[in-house]
Design a protein around this motif. Structure first.
Motif, short mmCIF file in Angstrom:
data_model
loop_
_atom_site.label_atom_id
_atom_site.label_comp_id
_atom_site.label_asym_id
_atom_site.label_seq_id
_atom_site.Cartn_x
_atom_site.Cartn_y
_atom_site.Cartn_z
N ALA A 24 0.83 -1.21 0.00
CA ALA A 24 0.00 0.00 0.00
C ALA A 24 0.86 1.25 0.00
N TRP A 25 1.94 1.25 0.79
CA TRP A 25 2.86 2.39 0.77
C TRP A 25 3.46 2.58 -0.62
N LYS A 26 3.86 1.50 -1.24
CA LYS A 26 4.48 1.61 -2.58
C LYS A 26 3.54 2.30 -3.56
N THR A 27 2.29 1.87 -3.57
CA THR A 27 1.31 2.47 -4.49
C THR A 27 1.11 3.95 -4.18
N PHE A 82 3.10 6.12 -2.43
CA PHE A 82 4.29 6.93 -2.65
C PHE A 82 4.57 7.14 -4.14
N GLU A 83 4.47 6.06 -4.90
CA GLU A 83 4.82 6.18 -6.31
C GLU A 83 3.80 7.01 -7.08
N ALA A 84 2.56 7.01 -6.65
CA ALA A 84 1.57 7.89 -7.28
C ALA A 84 1.93 9.35 -7.02
N TYR A 85 2.37 9.65 -5.80
CA TYR A 85 2.75 11.03 -5.49
C TYR A 85 4.04 11.42 -6.21
N LEU A 86 5.04 10.53 -6.21
CA LEU A 86 6.33 10.85 -6.83
C LEU A 86 6.21 11.00 -8.35
N ALA A 87 5.26 10.29 -8.93
CA ALA A 87 5.07 10.43 -10.38
C ALA A 87 4.62 11.84 -10.75
N GLU A 88 3.84 12.46 -9.86
CA GLU A 88 3.35 13.81 -10.11
C GLU A 88 4.29 14.88 -9.57
N HIS A 89 5.12 14.52 -8.60
CA HIS A 89 6.05 15.48 -7.98
C HIS A 89 7.43 14.85 -7.89
N ARG A 98 14.24 6.86 -7.61
CA ARG A 98 14.08 5.40 -7.69
C ARG A 98 12.77 4.98 -7.01
N PRO A 99 12.20 3.88 -7.43
CA PRO A 99 10.93 3.42 -6.86
C PRO A 99 11.07 3.07 -5.38
N PHE A 100 9.96 3.08 -4.68
CA PHE A 100 9.91 2.65 -3.28
C PHE A 100 10.18 1.15 -3.22
N ASP A 101 11.15 0.77 -2.41
CA ASP A 101 11.51 -0.64 -2.26
C ASP A 101 10.71 -1.23 -1.09
N VAL A 102 9.92 -2.26 -1.39
CA VAL A 102 9.01 -2.81 -0.37
C VAL A 102 9.76 -3.52 0.75
N ALA A 122 9.27 10.67 6.89
CA ALA A 122 10.64 10.17 6.81
C ALA A 122 11.00 9.75 5.39
N PHE A 123 10.10 9.01 4.73
CA PHE A 123 10.42 8.56 3.38
C PHE A 123 10.51 9.72 2.39
N LEU A 124 9.54 10.61 2.42
CA LEU A 124 9.54 11.72 1.47
C LEU A 124 10.74 12.63 1.70
N ALA A 125 11.13 12.82 2.95
CA ALA A 125 12.32 13.62 3.23
C ALA A 125 13.57 12.95 2.67
N ALA A 126 13.63 11.61 2.75
CA ALA A 126 14.77 10.88 2.19
C ALA A 126 14.84 11.01 0.68
#
Length: 247
Positions: free
Chosen positions: A37-40, A42-49, A58-62, A81-85
């Motif tokens: 669920a986090w992967k989906t 995060f990657e939806a947000y990163l695709a737009e930003h 790089r993609p979120f590693d599960v 924490a993840f978005l800051a990284a």
């Protein structure tokens, strides 16, 4: 000769008076659902930003990113924490929106897939109860009660401190030890006589910061670095399955 109940426990547990278990990845096989669920989300947000630097895209590693940034933390803290990284320092309302998107995905997958408890964990908890050692479940997740209920193990625990209770009491998230300390307090056992069982870096740090007598790390990933990471951050011992703590 009659075999006493405490003889079913490994020696490392025989001096503890209570055990506090994390939920996701320790009691229930829910970490994989959280990670997906986090992967989906995060990657939806990163695709737009997209992050500013190419190496941050790089993609979120599960496995690695999940354990490093979000496992064991509240949704908001994990998303932050993840978005800051990834080089994204965002306003709280944006982080909260990403976290809420994850929660919706997790809830949908939980309804679709159900949930199972790890057999080795169930065996250990039953052995502890036979030995008269009370057990608590503790989790930053607001879904912890539902997870344990769906896995048919809620009744094995004397105490549950979940994300709902943590929010009500204003308990800070891991690596602060407050969640585990509250669980030990409800069991009426001081931390210095209790054990914590965790699979996340933030969680073993919380157990160590709380002065618990024993911090057990659970590294279900067979890669050696998974267990070594938990040892570096405060675990006294690391097992791949909690049945290893049965003699």
């Amino acid at each position: 000769m009659t075999v006493q109940p405490h003889q079913t426990l490994a020696s490392v547990l025989r001096d503890v008076r209570a055990v506090v278990f994390d939920t996701d990845g320790v009691i229930t096989d829910s970490a994989r659902v959280h990670a997906a669920a986090w992967k989906t989300a995060f990657e939806a947000y990163l695709a737009e930003h997209p992050p500013p630097a190419p190496e941050q895209r790089r993609p979120f590693d599960v496995r690695d990113d999940y354990l490093r940034y979000v496992d064991g933390r509240s949704r908001f803290d994990g998303a932050t924490a993840f978005l800051a990284a990834r080089g994204l320092r965002l306003p709280p309302e944006t982080v909260r929106a990403v976290a809420e998107a994850k929660d919706r995905l997790f809830s949908a997958r939980l309804r679709e897939q159900g949930m199972d408890a790890y057999p080795g964990t169930v065996r250990l908890v039953r052995a502890l109860r036979r030995a008269g050692i009370p057990c608590a479940a503790a989790s930053a997740s607001r879904h912890a009660r539902e997870l344990l209920d769906r896995a048919a193990v809620l009744g094995l625990f004397d105490v549950l401190v979940d994300g709902v209770e943590a929010a009500r009491l204003g308990l800070p998230g891991k690596p602060r030890p407050d969640l585990f300390l509250e669980a030990a307090r409800r069991l009426d056992v001081p931390a210095c006589r209790a054990a914590v069982v965790e699979d996340a870096v933030a969680g073993v740090e919380a157990g160590r910061n709380g002065g618990f007598a024993l911090v057990v790390g659970v590294a279900r990933d067979p890669a050696p670095e998974a267990g070594q990471r938990l040892l570096r951050h405060g675990a006294d011992i690391v097992v791949r399955d909690l049945a290893e703590l049965l003699a």
